[in-house]
Structures are given as structure tokens and as C-alpha cells.
Write a protein that holds these residues in place. Sequence first.
Motif, PDB file in Angstrom:
ATOM      1  N   GLU A  69      36.313  65.850  49.698  1.00 17.22           N
ATOM      2  CA  GLU A  69      35.071  66.630  49.758  1.00 17.22           C
ATOM      3  C   GLU A  69      35.234  67.850  50.677  1.00 17.22           C
ATOM      4  OE1 GLU A  69      31.490  65.481  48.487  1.00 17.22           O
ATOM      5  OE2 GLU A  69      31.651  63.373  49.024  1.00 17.22           O
ATOM      6  N   HIS A 106      26.776  77.264  43.954  1.00 17.89           N
ATOM      7  CA  HIS A 106      26.168  76.104  44.619  1.00 17.89           C
ATOM      8  C   HIS A 106      25.494  76.518  45.934  1.00 17.89           C
ATOM      9  CE1 HIS A 106      26.409  72.829  47.640  1.00 17.89           C
ATOM     10  NE2 HIS A 106      25.823  72.152  46.670  1.00 17.89           N
ATOM     11  N   ARG A 110      21.556  76.015  46.585  1.00 17.52           N
ATOM     12  CA  ARG A 110      21.176  75.058  47.630  1.00 17.52           C
ATOM     13  C   ARG A 110      20.309  75.751  48.680  1.00 17.52           C
ATOM     14  NH1 ARG A 110      23.644  69.662  49.791  1.00 17.52           N
ATOM     15  NH2 ARG A 110      22.799  69.661  51.876  1.00 17.52           N
ATOM     16  N   THR A 255      17.019  56.256  44.304  1.00 15.10           N
ATOM     17  CA  THR A 255      17.926  55.943  45.408  1.00 15.10           C
ATOM     18  C   THR A 255      17.149  55.376  46.602  1.00 15.10           C
ATOM     19  OG1 THR A 255      17.603  58.249  45.967  1.00 15.10           O
ATOM     20  CG2 THR A 255      19.677  57.692  44.886  1.00 15.10           C
ATOM     21  N   THR A 259      17.013  51.574  48.269  1.00 16.21           N
ATOM     22  CA  THR A 259      17.286  51.268  49.679  1.00 16.21           C
ATOM     23  C   THR A 259      16.171  50.399  50.262  1.00 16.21           C
ATOM     24  OG1 THR A 259      18.350  53.409  49.855  1.00 16.21           O
ATOM     25  CG2 THR A 259      17.855  52.286  51.913  1.00 16.21           C
ATOM     26  N   PHE A 301      30.511  59.874  42.934  1.00 15.05           N
ATOM     27  CA  PHE A 301      30.512  61.163  42.237  1.00 15.05           C
ATOM     28  C   PHE A 301      31.968  61.484  41.920  1.00 15.05           C
ATOM     29  CE2 PHE A 301      26.110  62.057  43.676  1.00 15.05           C
ATOM     30  CZ  PHE A 301      25.623  62.594  42.498  1.00 15.05           C
ATOM     31  N   ARG A 303      35.214  64.600  41.237  1.00 11.51           N
ATOM     32  CA  ARG A 303      35.710  65.969  41.401  1.00 11.51           C
ATOM     33  C   ARG A 303      36.945  66.128  40.509  1.00 11.51           C
ATOM     34  NH1 ARG A 303      31.440  65.821  43.605  1.00 11.51           N
ATOM     35  NH2 ARG A 303      30.991  66.253  45.799  1.00 11.51           N
ATOM     36  N   TYR A 326      31.748  55.936  46.984  1.00 13.50           N
ATOM     37  CA  TYR A 326      31.061  55.807  48.275  1.00 13.50           C
ATOM     38  C   TYR A 326      30.793  54.344  48.608  1.00 13.50           C
ATOM     39  CZ  TYR A 326      30.143  60.707  47.210  1.00 13.50           C
ATOM     40  OH  TYR A 326      30.289  62.024  46.867  1.00 13.50           O
ATOM     41  N   ALA A 353      27.006  56.945  52.445  1.00 16.76           N
ATOM     42  CA  ALA A 353      26.112  56.752  51.295  1.00 16.76           C
ATOM     43  C   ALA A 353      25.497  58.063  50.826  1.00 16.76           C
ATOM     44  CB  ALA A 353      25.019  55.763  51.668  1.00 16.76           C
ATOM     45  N   THR A 356      29.363  63.642  51.710  1.00 15.19           N
ATOM     46  CA  THR A 356      29.772  64.440  52.870  1.00 15.19           C
ATOM     47  C   THR A 356      30.137  65.835  52.362  1.00 15.19           C
ATOM     48  OG1 THR A 356      31.459  64.619  54.607  1.00 15.19           O
ATOM     49  CG2 THR A 356      32.115  63.483  52.633  1.00 15.19           C
ATOM     50  N   HIS A 359      28.160  69.129  49.438  1.00 14.13           N
ATOM     51  CA  HIS A 359      27.165  68.477  48.565  1.00 14.13           C
ATOM     52  C   HIS A 359      26.405  67.371  49.298  1.00 14.13           C
ATOM     53  CE1 HIS A 359      28.144  70.376  44.715  1.00 14.13           C
ATOM     54  NE2 HIS A 359      29.400  70.374  45.122  1.00 14.13           N
ATOM     55  N   CYS A 361      23.990  64.937  50.687  1.00  8.32           N
ATOM     56  CA  CYS A 361      22.652  64.768  50.108  1.00  8.32           C
ATOM     57  C   CYS A 361      21.613  65.662  50.794  1.00  8.32           C
ATOM     58  CB  CYS A 361      22.238  63.305  50.239  1.00  8.32           C
ATOM     59  SG  CYS A 361      20.555  63.039  49.664  1.00  8.32           S
TER      60      CYS A 361
HETATM   61  C1  HEM Z   1      18.852  56.596  50.115  1.00  8.86           C
HETATM   62  C2  HEM Z   1      18.573  57.581  49.300  1.00  8.86           C
HETATM   63  C3  HEM Z   1      19.599  58.568  48.799  1.00  8.86           C
HETATM   64  C4  HEM Z   1      20.962  58.434  48.652  1.00  8.86           C
HETATM   65  C5  HEM Z   1      21.815  57.211  48.941  1.00  8.86           C
HETATM   66  C6  HEM Z   1      21.458  59.695  48.140  1.00  8.86           C
HETATM   67  C7  HEM Z   1      22.801  59.949  47.877  1.00  8.86           C
HETATM   68  C8  HEM Z   1      23.298  61.177  47.488  1.00  8.86           C
HETATM   69  C9  HEM Z   1      24.693  61.471  47.289  1.00  8.86           C
HETATM   70  C10 HEM Z   1      25.844  60.477  47.463  1.00  8.86           C
HETATM   71  C11 HEM Z   1      24.796  62.781  46.937  1.00  8.86           C
HETATM   72  C12 HEM Z   1      26.074  63.536  46.611  1.00  8.86           C
HETATM   73  C13 HEM Z   1      26.789  63.881  47.905  1.00  8.86           C
HETATM   74  C14 HEM Z   1      28.178  64.416  47.725  1.00  8.86           C
HETATM   75  O1  HEM Z   1      28.573  64.806  46.604  1.00  8.86           O
HETATM   76  O2  HEM Z   1      28.897  64.452  48.745  1.00  8.86           O
HETATM   77  C15 HEM Z   1      23.458  63.310  46.888  1.00  8.86           C
HETATM   78  C16 HEM Z   1      23.140  64.608  46.548  1.00  8.86           C
HETATM   79  C17 HEM Z   1      21.850  65.066  46.458  1.00  8.86           C
HETATM   80  N1  HEM Z   1      20.687  64.390  46.759  1.00  8.86           N
HETATM   81 FE1  HEM Z   1      20.548  62.518  47.454  1.00  8.86          FE
HETATM   82  N2  HEM Z   1      20.408  60.549  47.975  1.00  8.86           N
HETATM   83  C18 HEM Z   1      19.256  59.911  48.375  1.00  8.86           C
HETATM   84  C19 HEM Z   1      17.981  60.431  48.386  1.00  8.86           C
HETATM   85  C20 HEM Z   1      17.648  61.713  48.015  1.00  8.86           C
HETATM   86  C21 HEM Z   1      16.316  62.267  48.103  1.00  8.86           C
HETATM   87  C22 HEM Z   1      15.074  61.572  48.652  1.00  8.86           C
HETATM   88  C23 HEM Z   1      16.410  63.529  47.613  1.00  8.86           C
HETATM   89  C24 HEM Z   1      15.271  64.513  47.578  1.00  8.86           C
HETATM   90  C25 HEM Z   1      14.703  65.024  46.679  1.00  8.86           C
HETATM   91  C26 HEM Z   1      17.799  63.779  47.229  1.00  8.86           C
HETATM   92  C27 HEM Z   1      18.284  64.943  46.706  1.00  8.86           C
HETATM   93  C28 HEM Z   1      19.627  65.231  46.533  1.00  8.86           C
HETATM   94  C29 HEM Z   1      20.121  66.521  46.077  1.00  8.86           C
HETATM   95  C30 HEM Z   1      19.278  67.730  45.729  1.00  8.86           C
HETATM   96  C31 HEM Z   1      21.517  66.414  46.027  1.00  8.86           C
HETATM   97  C32 HEM Z   1      22.507  67.482  45.603  1.00  8.86           C
HETATM   98  C33 HEM Z   1      23.086  68.181  46.806  1.00  8.86           C
HETATM   99  C34 HEM Z   1      24.173  69.172  46.465  1.00  8.86           C
HETATM  100  O3  HEM Z   1      24.859  69.016  45.448  1.00  8.86           O
HETATM  101  O4  HEM Z   1      24.315  70.120  47.231  1.00  8.86           O
HETATM  102  N3  HEM Z   1      18.516  62.642  47.488  1.00  8.86           N
HETATM  103  N4  HEM Z   1      22.544  62.326  47.254  1.00  8.86           N
END
Ligand code: HEM
Length: 412
Positions: A69, A106, A110, A255, A259, A301, A303, A326, A353, A356, A359, A361
Motif C-alpha cells: 500500500e 484519487h 478524495r 461494515t 462491527t 482489497f 492491487r 486485511y 481493518a 493503510t 486509500h 478508510c
Molecule cells: C468498521 C467499519 C469500516 C471498515 C472496517 C472499513 C474498511 C475500509 C477499508 C479496508 C478500506 C480500503 C482501505 C485501503 O485500501 O487501504 C476502506 C475504504 C473506504 N471506506 Fe471504509 N470501512 C468502514 C467504515 C466506513 C464508513 C462508516 C465510511 C463512511 C462513509 C467508509 C468509507 C470509505 C471510503 C470512502 C473508502 C475509500 C477510501 C479511498 O479509496 O481513498 N468506510 N474502508
Amino acid sequence: MTIDILGDPAELSVEDAAAAVVDPAAYADGSVHRALAVLRRESPVHRIEAEGFAPFYAVTKHADIQEIERRNTLFLARPRYKLFRAVDAPPSDSAIALVGMDPPEHTEYRALLADKFRPGGLRFIADSVESLATSAVDMMSERKSSYDFVTDISMQLPLSVICAMLGIPDADRQPILRMTQRNFGSEDPEFAQQPGEQPQMEFAQYFLSVIQDRQANPRDDIASLLSHAELNGERIGLRELIGYFGILSTAGHDTTSATIAGGLHALIDHPDQLERLRAKPELVPHAVEEMIRWTSPVNSFMRTANADTEIHGQKIAAGESVLLLYSSANRDEDVFDDPYTFDIARTPNRHMAFGTGIHFCMGAHLARLEVRCFFDALIPRLRHLELTGEPQQLRTLFVGGLKHLPIRAEVA
Ligand code: HEM
């Protein structure tokens, strides 16, 4: 010590372990953890050629995932940001969702909303999250007999929060719920798409009407902000906008629900930890981190390398893909003491989770806030908690967690 893997990893071959990585049933019954333990030990960057999938390498160690990452100009999200089946190639809109984008696009997309999801930006929603969490616990206190905690409580809270943030009336939740189930539940017979159903189309149509409405009548909500957003002096396209609404509304609730439900289930399974939390409610923030590590709702995810390279001594050629598991990083014996122990005070807890790097979260603070508000509201009022049936996990390769958790709770 509690171990949540089914059986001794020593008895499983690397080939069988690799097969589990592409088997939705292994995620549903938890046996994937045993398979991931084998891969971490025997073949941490393991090539998988399975029927129905283009070949890829399963990456199971915390450090290797972090390195991939970090090298974000070498390992790209495009064109294969998650584990698609060969028959289920990236949908045409995948490239325009944030998780499927690479810099510089991106970075620009973002930045449009990043501030709203930082702790400062979330201040305006914090009170609503608290009162929605209290209402969820009030609902629990009214229930005297057994009920499904997932469908009745844990699914509802994050859905209400994301609707409040976007500015979507609660009554319009249905297209969001169906789209999420289509995205994350497609491997599970209970949620698989039925003939004639078109959840993606319904979702796009619904948000198209929201965009048109907010462009004509802006309000103080994220839907208005996005509908008016510009990049390089031009409004962003409809497809990109719908992609953004798509990721916010689907990533934002399943997600978090997983949890909350998985966290409650872990407390039922570990009564000593529940007692510890009741005795010291100030441990809730630590418990929340452990619940997130324990449940790891996003399995992986992906790559794709854009040049020849190497990870953990394994050569990866340009064009080859790596699956970042993860859920495996979060049980990595090199990073966590007793990784199969649920410890509500675990410190340090460097779980992955939320991923990192670039991207990482975007909703991590919001998710933590929701889970914390829920358990802050519940723990002081909880008098009794028991399972009344078999908990059921979603069959999935991507985002998972409990789909049913029958419980009876006495809540003051
Ligand atoms: C426990 C709850 C959640 C978990 C475990 C989770 C997990 C993740 C993971 C693993 C990624 C990808 C990270 C990566 O590629 O390194 C991600 C991306 C993302 N998550 Fe979450 N997520 C959670 C809750 C949320 C919530 C509440 C939102 C809000 C709306 C959200 C919005 C996003 C968005 C927009 C991305 C894309 C970020 C990017 O690509 O720059 N997630 N999430």
C-alpha cells in the motif's frame, strides 16, 4: 485463550488453504482463519489459480500488505481493485469509485470530502450519532423477547447515520440497502440478486433525482456539497457522482453494522471481557478497536503491479495482481500477541481493518464514533445478554460479518 480457527493449522495443506481464500463458505464458517494461518506460515505471498478467477497472489502478512500500500505508484488499484470473479468483471462504474482510483485522480476526488470525515468535520454529526445510538439502545430495552440484533438494531444505526450525513430521508433507505446487499451479499443465497431485480439501476436513478434536486435547491448536506462539486473548474460528471454516492452509502453502513454485531457477539462469547467492560466502561474505546480487529469486516482489497517487482522474496510481474488480506494481517502472529484472543484492552492494537496508505478508510473516524456511541450507551444499561439461536455469517469474499444474531437482552 480462545482460538477462533476451526482445527489445527498444521493439518491443512497449502493447496487446501489457498482454496479457502476463494471459498465464500470458508468466510462464513470462520475456517478461513485456519487457512490464512497456514499461508502466513508456509507461503505468505501465494499464487492462487482457481477456477472462475484470474490468477493472483494472496498476501497474508501485515508488513507485506503495508509495503504494497505504501508503494502506491507501483501497485495500482486499477483495473482490479477487489477479488472479482471472472464472470463478474469490474462493473463499468468501478473505475470511478474512490477505492478503484489511483493518483492523481484519487487525490482530487478524495479531497472533495475528506474534511467532512475528519474528527473536526464530524463534530456537526456527533450529537446525532449519540442520539441515534441512544435510540437504538432504547429499542433494545423495549424488547422483552428474542429478536435478530442484526436486522433490527445493528443494520439500522449506521444506515440512519449515513442517511443523516448525506441528507437522505430515512424513508428512502431502501435503494441504499438493496445496493449494499447486491454489492456485498452476492455470494450469499439469501441476498443474491433475483431475476428482474436491478438494484444498481434503481440506486443510480434514485441518486440522479437527489443530484437534480440538490443542484436546484442546495441544502446543508453532503449530497448538496457533492452535487455542486467542481474539479479543475468543471462540475464532476454524473457517473463519477453516482460512484461517490455509491461508495459512501454502501461502504458506510454494512461494515459498521458488522462491527457492532460482531462486537456484541464477541462479548457474549467472552463473558469475562463483558464483565471487565461493565466494571470499567472507560475501556470502551479500546474495546471498539479490538472489535474492529476481531471482526475485520473488509476481508481484502486488490492491487495490480505496473512493473516487475518483488514482495517477500516472491517475484511479481507487471500486470499481476496481489490480494491484500486485511483479515489475515489482523491475526498476524508477528504483530499481535495471542492474536486469537479477544482482549478488550489490547495495547498496542495496530490492526489494519481500515487498510493503510492513501486509500486508508475515509470513514474510519465515523465508524469508530458510531461503534463507540453504541457501546457507551449500551454497557451501563445492560443487565443480561444471551444468544437465543445460531449466529449466521454472510457468505462472502469481500465485505462480511454477521447477517443474523438472535439474542435476548435485558436493558434498563
Ligand atoms: C468498521 C467499519 C469500516 C471498515 C472496517 C472499513 C474498511 C475500509 C477499508 C479496508 C478500506 C480500503 C482501505 C485501503 O485500501 O487501504 C476502506 C475504504 C473506504 N471506506 Fe471504509 N470501512 C468502514 C467504515 C466506513 C464508513 C462508516 C465510511 C463512511 C462513509 C467508509 C468509507 C470509505 C471510503 C470512502 C473508502 C475509500 C477510501 C479511498 O479509496 O481513498 N468506510 N474502508
